[in-house]
Design an enzyme around this catalytic site. Structure first.
Site, PDB file in Angstrom:
ATOM      1  N   ALA A  65       0.846  -1.192   0.000  1.00 18.04           N
ATOM      2  CA  ALA A  65       0.000   0.000   0.000  1.00 18.04           C
ATOM      3  C   ALA A  65       0.883   1.245   0.000  1.00 18.04           C
ATOM      4  O   ALA A  65       2.071   1.192   0.334  1.00 18.04           O
ATOM      5  CB  ALA A  65      -0.924   0.000   1.220  1.00 18.04           C
ATOM      6  N   GLY A 110       0.132  -5.409   0.619  1.00 20.93           N
ATOM      7  CA  GLY A 110      -1.042  -5.336  -0.247  1.00 20.93           C
ATOM      8  C   GLY A 110      -0.840  -5.999  -1.595  1.00 20.93           C
ATOM      9  O   GLY A 110      -1.800  -6.453  -2.219  1.00 20.93           O
ATOM     10  N   GLU A 113      -1.580  -9.522  -0.956  1.00 23.21           N
ATOM     11  CA  GLU A 113      -3.028  -9.643  -0.770  1.00 23.21           C
ATOM     12  C   GLU A 113      -3.750  -9.600  -2.108  1.00 23.21           C
ATOM     13  O   GLU A 113      -4.715 -10.350  -2.326  1.00 23.21           O
ATOM     14  CB  GLU A 113      -3.523  -8.536   0.157  1.00 23.21           C
ATOM     15  CG  GLU A 113      -3.056  -8.721   1.591  1.00 23.21           C
ATOM     16  CD  GLU A 113      -3.429  -7.575   2.498  1.00 23.21           C
ATOM     17  OE1 GLU A 113      -3.867  -7.839   3.627  1.00 23.21           O
ATOM     18  OE2 GLU A 113      -3.279  -6.402   2.079  1.00 23.21           O
ATOM     19  N   GLU A 133       3.908  -5.923   7.401  1.00 21.87           N
ATOM     20  CA  GLU A 133       3.097  -4.972   8.153  1.00 21.87           C
ATOM     21  C   GLU A 133       3.459  -4.890   9.637  1.00 21.87           C
ATOM     22  O   GLU A 133       3.471  -3.796  10.222  1.00 21.87           O
ATOM     23  CB  GLU A 133       1.606  -5.320   8.011  1.00 21.87           C
ATOM     24  CG  GLU A 133       1.003  -4.965   6.660  1.00 21.87           C
ATOM     25  CD  GLU A 133       1.147  -6.090   5.642  1.00 21.87           C
ATOM     26  OE1 GLU A 133       0.487  -6.036   4.599  1.00 21.87           O
ATOM     27  OE2 GLU A 133       1.934  -7.034   5.891  1.00 21.87           O
TER      28      GLU A 133
END
Length: 259
Positions: A65, A110, A113, A133
């Protein structure tokens, strides 16, 4: 299809979607909105039977992200970003058409993901994967804690999530995080080869197959078997089922019409 951060090319019933924020292709709120919108378009596009998602450039698939955006968000803003990221990834996961992640470089946070929301994952031998993270004082918020353990098992998922360390493509293959590893110059051609094969399958049977597998992964066995039976009936009632069986008996290649 005019998007600021996405590119989409359609050929041979295959859509190739590229995240276009090189060199790292980070995901921000606008990218999530665009992904959701484009997937809605591709869902109803009869010229598309399979989809490939990849990153622009050679360095990254998606290197997570956009931390620069997240740094300035308050909790309400972060919750809004999390809401649209969840919607975008769920849209990809539940699309009626098969989706392949062509992982051309870094797939971090991300990015992992996003790849996990796809049905199949093909990796460049140069790709690297991580869920970093925890090292930033947060946890994955786009499905990482849930989809990862369903793919690689809970023990391996906890190892990746708790340590937040990088693994290479070969390790990703060993733990079944990816389906295949290829030289970087063969990545897109391999993904297109897979996608074009899938695009030739009977579309209703493919849709029923994906729904049965996805639903069965989240319910008890008996509920999954009941849902599978319903999907089987839907596929059996199609003209493509008749054509598939007839062509098998007549020893010829089937001509599917999507009906």
């Amino acid at each position: 299809m005019n998007y600021e951060f996405l590119q989409c090319e359609i050929e041979n019933k295959v859509a190739v979607v590229s995240i276009n924020r090189p060199p790292l292709n980070p995901l921000n709120t606008k990218v999530f909105f665009e992904l959701y919108s484009l997937m809605e378009e591709l869902e109803t596009n009869r010229d598309v039977n399979a989809i490939i998602i990849t990153g622009k450039g050679e360095k990254a698939f998606v290197a997570g992200a956009d931390i620069h955006q997240m740094l300035d968000l308050d909790l309400a803003g972060m919750m809004e970003m999390n809401k649209i990221s969840r919607a975008a990834f769920s849209k990809i996961e539940n699309l009626s058409k098969p989706v392949i992640a062509a992982i051309n470089g870094l797939a971090l946070g991300g990015g992992c993901e996003l790849a996990l929301a796809c049905d199949l994952r093909i990796s460049s031998e140069k790709a690297k994967f991580a869920f970093p993270e925890v090292n930033l004082g947060i946890i994955p918020g786009g499905g990482g804690t849930q989809r990862l353990q369903r793919v690689v098992g809970q023990g391996v998922a906890k190892e990746l999530l708790y340590f937040g360390e990088m693994i290479d493509a070969q390790k990703a293959l060993e733990i079944h995080l990816v389906n295949k590893v290829v030289p970087s110059e063969q990545l897109l051609s391999t993904a297109k080869e897979w996608a074009e094969k899938l695009a030739q399958k009977p579309v209703i049977a493919m849709r029923m197959l994906k729904e049965a597998v996805n639903t069965g992964a989240n319910v008890d066995l008996e509920s999954g078997l009941t849902f599978e039976s319903a999907c089987f009936r839907n596929a059996f009632a199609t003209e493509d089922r008749k054509e598939g069986m007839r062509s098998f008996v007549e020893k010829r290649k089937p001509v599917f019409t999507g009906k």
